[in-house]
Design an enzyme around this catalytic site. Structure first.
Site, PDB file in Angstrom:
ATOM      1  N   HIS A   1       3.327   2.908   5.097  1.00  0.00           N
ATOM      2  CA  HIS A   1       2.197   2.220   4.222  1.00  0.00           C
ATOM      3  C   HIS A   1       1.540   0.914   5.177  1.00  0.00           C
ATOM      4  CE1 HIS A   1       0.545  -0.450   0.711  1.00  0.00           C
ATOM      5  NE2 HIS A   1      -0.227   0.589   1.085  1.00  0.00           N
TER       6      HIS A   1
ATOM      7  N   HIS B   1      -7.187  -3.988   5.419  1.00  0.00           N
ATOM      8  CA  HIS B   1      -7.051  -3.743   3.781  1.00  0.00           C
ATOM      9  C   HIS B   1      -8.134  -4.409   2.973  1.00  0.00           C
ATOM     10  CE1 HIS B   1      -5.311  -4.014  -0.116  1.00  0.00           C
ATOM     11  NE2 HIS B   1      -4.919  -2.925  -0.035  1.00  0.00           N
TER      12      HIS B   1
HETATM   13  O1  G3P Z   1      -3.158   4.601  -0.089  1.00  0.00           O
HETATM   14  C1  G3P Z   1      -2.329   4.277  -0.700  1.00  0.00           C
HETATM   15  C2  G3P Z   1      -2.392   2.763  -1.003  1.00  0.00           C
HETATM   16  O2  G3P Z   1      -2.515   1.982   0.466  1.00  0.00           O
HETATM   17  C3  G3P Z   1      -3.325   2.216  -1.819  1.00  0.00           C
HETATM   18  O3  G3P Z   1      -3.396   0.872  -2.191  1.00  0.00           O
HETATM   19  O4  G3P Z   1      -4.041  -1.388  -2.066  1.00  0.00           O
HETATM   20  O5  G3P Z   1      -2.346  -0.582  -0.500  1.00  0.00           O
HETATM   21  O6  G3P Z   1      -4.652   0.186  -0.261  1.00  0.00           O
HETATM   22  P1  G3P Z   1      -3.692  -0.186  -1.198  1.00  0.00           P
HETATM   23 CA    CA Z   2      -4.350   1.770   1.566  1.00  0.00          CA
END
Ligand code: G3P
Ligand code: CA
Length: 242
Positions: free
Chosen positions: A6, A49
Site C-alpha cells: 500500500h 496521496h
Molecule cells: O486503494 C486502497 C487505498 O489506498 C484507499 O485509501 O486513503 O489509502 O488511498 P487511501
Molecule cells: Ca490509495
C-alpha cells in the site's frame, strides 16, 4: 490471501516514494503495488496521496497549484538526513515496468480525483499505460465511480476496482454499472455476509502506521479476513507477511 504493498512499503519507507516502491518490487511473492496519482498545475501525473503536500513534504499548499518543476523542489524526509522528491508516475513505471511486463507484479493505480476531478487524468494515464504496453498488469481504482466509467470508455478491456469505505457501498457502486470487476473496501468495514461476496475479488485496504511511525508488531489474522470474504489486502508492511 494475496498481499499488496500500500503506497509501496510505506511503514518503513516514506509512502509513494521511489524507495518505498523499489523495496516493494524486491519482495518475493508480492501480488502487486498500490499508489495514488494526482495532476500538477501543468498536467503532470504525480504520485502522492493527499491533495495537499503538507503532510508528506516540507512544503505547503495543493498539488494542483504547483507545476511539476515547483513540486520537485519540495523534500520528503527519508531518515538519516536523506530526502526524496515527489515522483512522477513515469519515474515509478521506470522502476516497475520489467516486473509488470513479465507478469511478476501488478500495479493498482488509484486516481485521487474524488475531491478535485483533475480533468483529463483518465485519458493521460490510460494512454501512458498503453504506450508502455503495461495494460495487462494494471488495475485502476477510484472512489469516484464516474471516473471509472470514463476509463472503461477509453479502454473496454481495463480492469477496474471500485473504492469505498463500507463493503456494501462498494458493491452498490459496482452494481450501478461503473464497470468495476472488483471491490476495494476498508478492511474494518466488511458489513456484508461473506456468502454475498462469493465470486467477487475483494481487495481490502488499511490505513495508519505509515512512516515515520514505528512498527507496532501487531499482526493480522489472515484466516479471519479470508472468512470475511477478503481475497486481497493492501498492507503498509507487506514485507513482514511474505
Ligand atoms: O486503494 C486502497 C487505498 O489506498 C484507499 O485509501 O486513503 O489509502 O488511498 P487511501
Ligand atoms: Ca490509495
Amino acid at each position: 490471501m494475496r498481499i499488496w504493498a500500500h503506497r509501496g512499503c510505506s511503514q518503513r519507507y516514506p509512502e509513494n516514494t521511489v524507495s518505498a516502491f523499489t523495496k516493494a518490487s524486491e519482495i518475493k511473492g508480492l501480488t502487486g503495488i498500490e499508489l495514488d496519482i494526482q495532476l500538477s498545475k501543468d498536467g503532470h501525473m504525480v504520485v502522492i496521496h493527499d491533495e495537499r503536500i503538507d503532510r508528506t513534504t516540507d512544503g505547503t499548499g495543493y498539488v494542483k497549484d504547483y507545476t511539476l518543476a515547483e513540486l520537485k523542489r519540495f523534500k520528503i524526509a527519508a531518515g538519516h538526513g536523506k530526502t526524496e522528491r515527489i515522483p512522477t508516475i513515469e519515474e515509478v513505471l521506470d522502476i516497475l515496468q520489467g516486473k509488470l511486463r513479465d507478469k511478476k507484479l501488478k500495479l493498482n493505480i488509484e486516481l485521487k480525483n474524488s475531491i478535485y476531478p483533475y480533468e483529463g487524468m483518465e485519458s493521460r494515464i490510460v494512454s501512458l499505460i498503453h504506450g508502455r504496453n503495461l495494460e495487462k498488469s494494471v488495475i485502476y481504482s477510484s472512489f469516484y465511480a464516474r471516473s471509472l466509467e470514463k476509463i472503461r470508455l477509453l479502454d473496454p478491456e481495463v480492469e477496474l476496482g471500485i473504492l469505498d469505505t463500507k463493503c456494501s457501498d462498494c458493491l452498490y457502486k459496482l452494481k450501478g454499472g461503473c464497470g468495476a470487476a472488483a471491490i476495494h473496501p476498508y478492511w474494518r468495514a466488511m458489513d456484508l455476509p461473506s456468502e454475498v461476496l462469493n465470486g467477487y475479488t475483494v481487495r481490502a485496504w488499511m490505513t495508519g502506521h505509515l512512516y515515520p511511525e514505528k512498527p507496532t508488531g501487531t499482526r493480522l489474522d489472515m484466516e479471519l479476513l479470508e472468512h470475511q470474504g477478503i481475497t486481497d489486502i493492501f498492507l503498509n508492511e507487506p514485507e513482514v507477511y511474505l
